[in-house]
Design a protein around this motif. Sequence first.
Motif, short mmCIF file in Angstrom:
data_model
loop_
_atom_site.label_atom_id
_atom_site.label_comp_id
_atom_site.label_asym_id
_atom_site.label_seq_id
_atom_site.Cartn_x
_atom_site.Cartn_y
_atom_site.Cartn_z
N ILE A 158 0.85 -1.20 0.00
CA ILE A 158 0.00 0.00 0.00
C ILE A 158 0.89 1.25 0.00
N ALA A 159 1.93 1.20 0.80
CA ALA A 159 2.87 2.34 0.87
C ALA A 159 3.54 2.56 -0.49
N GLN A 160 3.97 1.49 -1.13
CA GLN A 160 4.63 1.63 -2.43
C GLN A 160 3.68 2.28 -3.44
N ALA A 161 2.45 1.79 -3.48
CA ALA A 161 1.47 2.31 -4.45
C ALA A 161 1.14 3.78 -4.15
N ALA A 162 0.95 4.09 -2.87
CA ALA A 162 0.57 5.46 -2.50
C ALA A 162 1.71 6.43 -2.78
N ALA A 163 2.94 6.00 -2.57
CA ALA A 163 4.08 6.89 -2.82
C ALA A 163 4.18 7.19 -4.32
N ILE A 164 3.99 6.18 -5.15
CA ILE A 164 4.04 6.41 -6.60
C ILE A 164 2.92 7.38 -7.01
N ALA A 165 1.72 7.12 -6.49
CA ALA A 165 0.58 7.99 -6.83
C ALA A 165 0.84 9.43 -6.38
N SER A 166 1.55 9.57 -5.26
CA SER A 166 1.84 10.92 -4.75
C SER A 166 2.84 11.64 -5.64
N LEU A 167 3.82 10.90 -6.16
CA LEU A 167 4.76 11.53 -7.09
C LEU A 167 4.01 12.00 -8.34
N GLU A 168 3.02 11.19 -8.75
CA GLU A 168 2.24 11.57 -9.94
C GLU A 168 1.34 12.78 -9.67
N ALA A 169 0.98 12.97 -8.41
CA ALA A 169 0.10 14.08 -8.04
C ALA A 169 0.90 15.27 -7.53
N GLN A 170 2.17 15.32 -7.90
CA GLN A 170 3.09 16.34 -7.39
C GLN A 170 2.51 17.76 -7.42
N HIS A 171 1.86 18.12 -8.53
CA HIS A 171 1.40 19.51 -8.65
C HIS A 171 0.31 19.84 -7.65
N GLU A 172 -0.59 18.87 -7.45
CA GLU A 172 -1.65 19.08 -6.46
C GLU A 172 -1.07 19.20 -5.06
N LEU A 173 -0.07 18.37 -4.78
CA LEU A 173 0.54 18.41 -3.44
C LEU A 173 1.34 19.69 -3.24
N ASP A 174 1.96 20.18 -4.33
CA ASP A 174 2.72 21.43 -4.25
C ASP A 174 1.83 22.59 -3.79
N VAL A 175 0.58 22.58 -4.28
CA VAL A 175 -0.36 23.64 -3.90
C VAL A 175 -0.57 23.62 -2.38
N ARG A 176 -0.74 22.42 -1.86
CA ARG A 176 -0.95 22.27 -0.41
C ARG A 176 0.28 22.71 0.38
N VAL A 177 1.44 22.36 -0.13
CA VAL A 177 2.69 22.75 0.55
C VAL A 177 2.79 24.28 0.58
N LYS A 178 2.45 24.91 -0.55
CA LYS A 178 2.49 26.38 -0.61
C LYS A 178 1.55 27.00 0.41
N GLU A 179 0.39 26.38 0.60
CA GLU A 179 -0.56 26.89 1.61
C GLU A 179 0.04 26.82 3.01
N ILE A 180 0.71 25.71 3.30
CA ILE A 180 1.32 25.56 4.63
C ILE A 180 2.44 26.58 4.80
N VAL A 181 3.24 26.79 3.75
CA VAL A 181 4.32 27.77 3.82
C VAL A 181 3.74 29.18 4.05
N ALA A 182 2.64 29.47 3.38
CA ALA A 182 2.01 30.79 3.57
C ALA A 182 1.48 30.93 5.00
N GLU A 183 0.91 29.87 5.53
CA GLU A 183 0.43 29.88 6.92
C GLU A 183 1.60 30.07 7.89
N ARG A 184 2.71 29.43 7.59
CA ARG A 184 3.90 29.59 8.44
C ARG A 184 4.30 31.08 8.51
N GLY A 185 4.28 31.73 7.35
CA GLY A 185 4.63 33.14 7.30
C GLY A 185 3.64 33.98 8.10
N ARG A 186 2.37 33.65 7.96
CA ARG A 186 1.33 34.40 8.67
C ARG A 186 1.50 34.23 10.18
#
Length: 357
Positions: free
Chosen positions: A256-284
Amino acid sequence: MDTPRLRPALDQVPAYVAGKPPAPREGLTVYKVSSNENPNPPLPSVVKVIEEAATQVNRYPDMGVTALTDALAAHLAVPREQIATGTGSVGVLAQIIQSTCDPADEVVYAWRSFEAYPIVVAIAGATSVQVPLTADHRHDLDAMAAAITDRTRVVLVCTPNNPTGPSVQHAELEAFIAKVPKDVLVVVDEAYLEFVEGEGEVDGLDLRRRHDNVMLLRTFSKAYGLAGLRVGYAVAPEPVAEALRKTATPFGVNLIAQAAAIASLEAQHELDVRVKEIVAERGRVLDALREAGWQMSESQANFVWFPLGARTPDFVAACGEAGLSVRPYGTDGVRVTIGEPEANDRLIEVARAFGPA
Ligand SMILES: *Cc1c(COP(=O)(O)O)cnc(C)c1O
């Protein structure tokens, strides 16, 4: 003696203090901001892959972790021979120490830093050499270089540093590596890499390419939001990566971990958006706290550090009252994960009311 004999080295192993779940509060949503987890649930596309993989768990996973290794090699543009996976990057770290250290060999790292370090070193029977952080909570790379002896096998560099937040700069790390003997392995722990922004930050893959004693440790637990599935990896010189494959728990990274990790690499752009939100919250959060008079140090990760000293337990209690479970470190200070915006609002409120020292 009528009890089984255990290795004396285990007496030296400190207990891992995990972030606590929040205590329920009447009429209040509570938040766990004690373990640097991603507050977002997995992406729907990743959940779908997890569900599909769940139907196959009567089979062992691919022991060679072939598909994930190939996906990482392509994603990072490194040869697959340089990649080794493990049960979280903590699992990989344990394999590193097992692969390099005999009893009494030394592992140099900054302190405070990630609390798994003394544990994995002690389990291997090796010796921790802890080099105090500077007054502004950064790695003291000169002191770390000076702490290297002929017993040193590994130096751990945690950037950004957990629990304090600052990152090491590329140029200073490069200068440090130049001082480290070529037969000592430099492990750059980049668990929070995706949250780093700004000029002059470490380009780990560049250092890895140019130095045969440098390796990177990365994880799907933080930015990728898969902490519960336990998957991390190393990008390492080929002989080191090979040693890591030898010391891996057979079938440790589950299917399950192997499959989810691959799927997450494929969803990189969607995850990047979330990371940017967290970084913005950190700044706030940092801006609001500084405005309230707190002298907060820089954070390049998904958490902030309150160097509270003796006031640590009181701050933890105040956060608890407000429904926030945070992570104290003795009487050094408190680390708080950037979580849901409501949790961050609540942290700002608590810190305002509590007041800077
Ligand atoms: C969270 C963390 C890790 C990652 O641990 P996993 O085992 O991959 O979940 C590694 N290093 C540091 C410094 C961390 O804070």
